[in-house]
Write an enzyme that holds these catalytic residues in place. Structure first.
Site, PDB file in Angstrom:
ATOM      1  N   TRP A 258     -19.666 -18.426 -16.972  1.00  0.00           N
ATOM      2  CA  TRP A 258     -20.125 -19.287 -16.432  1.00  0.00           C
ATOM      3  C   TRP A 258     -21.384 -19.055 -15.647  1.00  0.00           C
ATOM      4  CZ3 TRP A 258     -17.977 -23.505 -18.028  1.00  0.00           C
ATOM      5  CH2 TRP A 258     -16.668 -23.441 -18.310  1.00  0.00           C
TER       6      TRP A 258
ATOM      7  N   ASP B 181     -21.216 -21.641  -7.086  1.00  0.00           N
ATOM      8  CA  ASP B 181     -20.429 -22.163  -8.103  1.00  0.00           C
ATOM      9  C   ASP B 181     -18.899 -22.090  -7.524  1.00  0.00           C
ATOM     10  OD1 ASP B 181     -18.730 -23.335  -9.809  1.00  0.00           O
ATOM     11  OD2 ASP B 181     -19.462 -22.345 -11.659  1.00  0.00           O
TER      12      ASP B 181
ATOM     13  N   LYS C 153      -9.815 -28.065 -10.956  1.00  0.00           N
ATOM     14  CA  LYS C 153      -9.001 -26.534 -10.673  1.00  0.00           C
ATOM     15  C   LYS C 153      -8.411 -26.698  -9.395  1.00  0.00           C
ATOM     16  CE  LYS C 153     -12.000 -24.564 -14.164  1.00  0.00           C
ATOM     17  NZ  LYS C 153     -13.194 -24.765 -14.837  1.00  0.00           N
TER      18      LYS C 153
HETATM   19  C1  PLP Z   1     -14.300 -24.443 -15.161  1.00  0.00           C
HETATM   20  C2  PLP Z   1     -15.554 -24.157 -14.592  1.00  0.00           C
HETATM   21  C3  PLP Z   1     -16.832 -24.535 -14.824  1.00  0.00           C
HETATM   22  C4  PLP Z   1     -17.093 -25.691 -15.751  1.00  0.00           C
HETATM   23  O1  PLP Z   1     -16.545 -26.932 -15.350  1.00  0.00           O
HETATM   24  P1  PLP Z   1     -16.843 -28.228 -15.682  1.00  0.00           P
HETATM   25  O2  PLP Z   1     -16.491 -29.384 -14.819  1.00  0.00           O
HETATM   26  O3  PLP Z   1     -16.061 -28.366 -16.887  1.00  0.00           O
HETATM   27  O4  PLP Z   1     -18.288 -28.336 -16.175  1.00  0.00           O
HETATM   28  C5  PLP Z   1     -17.806 -23.844 -14.192  1.00  0.00           C
HETATM   29  N1  PLP Z   1     -17.754 -22.771 -13.649  1.00  0.00           N
HETATM   30  C6  PLP Z   1     -16.722 -22.374 -13.039  1.00  0.00           C
HETATM   31  C7  PLP Z   1     -16.273 -21.297 -12.115  1.00  0.00           C
HETATM   32  C8  PLP Z   1     -15.591 -22.991 -13.764  1.00  0.00           C
HETATM   33  O5  PLP Z   1     -14.310 -22.302 -13.481  1.00  0.00           O
END
Ligand code: PLP
Length: 363
Positions: A104, A174, A198
């Site tokens: 990511w 993030d 999540k």
């Molecule tokens: C799942 C995830 C993403 C991607 O997220 P989307 O909403 O599908 O764009 C980005 N960063 C992390 C740490 C993730 O777990």
């Protein structure tokens, strides 16, 4: 189990608290006397306005942030934030530091390079991303616009509990896969973003939290939907927001508060992590966790068995026994248990019993 549900360890979209699903179900056809479902309401109605603002207030309460932070509900997932952050805060001649701790982060770096100078302050690539860096290991740039971190690496199974000290440079983080999973000090963060699917609710909404003094330094002249300013000025109601996803996120946040807030979430997540990592450590000849002990994620536990065939058998038999989503991310293989806030400790207790039996039969 109730409704014949199974234990769901999917990485995202992921399990939601059953209590929340029930409450939403009860009010589904007629939300609190409105005579319609939330997804049928105007986003300009007084009913939705209350849902929207209550959800913002719950984010503030759980995060422990005041009016100096903006709370936004955007679309396009965390992946859109990979581009929106540098679009709004980088530019020609400006530099941001990025810490590369897995896929990511790598994606975030790729997008940022389209908008300005990117200094990779640390890369875990050579150690296969099996641990996170300490502050001393970061090669930070003087005068950087921000330092970008990924708080929990969903695929590699690493997580920060103490964030690096960036010497006052705002952290952009993030937090898609561990937001509101444990207590932390929000002060060093200029911007936090997280896809909801999540730890917060269903897919379709991205939570963005932005400190006002950092926001004030944003670039101008950006296309409306991708400028933070548009969404700050209109309280995330510039265009039609994902109303049902916001509502569900609000219900999940309410559940967190009712459960006892961040302290309770932290205790719950620590308990699950202790149980599962403890079991793996006690049986390390059979189950092997490749992640350094001080970087092990409470949210995504990754481990290997002796062979890929045995891993496939583990995933298959797990599924048959009512444990869904035990397969590692397709890019890394192995096994992974994703256990966000909604996953109750009993799910992990049950899983450990299955793992014990599987080991007895195959060890
Ligand atoms: C799942 C995830 C993403 C991607 O997220 P989307 O909403 O599908 O764009 C980005 N960063 C992390 C740490 C993730 O777990």
């Amino acid at each position: 189990m109730e409704y014949e549900r199974i234990w769901n360890f999917n990485a995202g979209p992921a399990a939601l608290p059953l209590e929340v699903l029930k409450r939403v179900h009860e009010k589904f056809f007629n939300y609190e006397g409105a005579g319609m479902a939330v997804m049928e309401m105007s986003h300009r109605s007084k009913e939705f306005d209350k849902i929207h603002n209550d959800t913002i207030a719950r984010v503030r309460e759980l995060m422990g942030i005041g009016d100096d932070y903006h709370v936004l509900f955007l679309q396009g997932g965390a992946s859109t934030q990979f581009a929106m952050v540098p679009m709004n805060f980088l530019g020609e001649g400006k530099t941001a530091d990025y810490v590369d701790t897995g896929s990511w982060s790598t994606k975030a770096i790729k997008e940022a390079k389209l908008f300005g100078n990117v200094n990779v302050a640390f890369s875990g690539k050579e150690i296969n991303y099996t641990r996170l860096p300490k502050t001393e290991e970061l090669n930070l740039t003087d005068g950087a616009r921000y330092v970008h971190l990924t708080s929990n690496n969903t695929i590699k199974g690493t997580q920060y509990f103490d964030f690096p000290n960036t010497g006052g440079v705002p952290i952009v983080c993030d937090m898609s896969s561990d937001i509101l999973s444990h207590r932390f000090d929000p002060t060093p963060f200029g911007l936090i973003y997280a896809g909801a699917q999540k730890n917060l609710g269903p897919s379709g909404v991205t939570l963005v939290i932005m400190r006002d003094d950092f926001y004030q330094t944003a670039n101008e002249g950006i296309t409306s939907m991708l400028a933070y300013k548009t969404h700050v000025d209109k309280n995330s109601l510039y265009n039609t927001p994902p109303t049902f996803a916001i509502y569900l996120m609000g219900e999940v946040l309410k559940w967190m508060l009712d459960m006892g807030g961040m302290e309770a979430m932290e205790a719950r997540n620590r308990q699950k992590a202790d149980t599962l990592y403890g079991f793996i450590a006690d049986n390390k000849d059979f189950y092997h966790c490749p992640v350094a002990e001080d970087s092990r994620s409470w949210m995504n536990v990754v481990f290997r068995l002796q062979s890929e065939d045995l891993e496939a058998k583990f995933v298959q038999e797990g599924r048959e026994a009512g444990f869904n989503g035990l397969k590692g991310h397709r890019s890394v293989g192995g096994c992974r248990v994703s256990m966000y806030n909604a996953t109750p400790p009993e799910a992990i207790d049950d899983l450990v019993v299955f793992m014990k039996n599987f080991m007895a039969k195959n060890g």
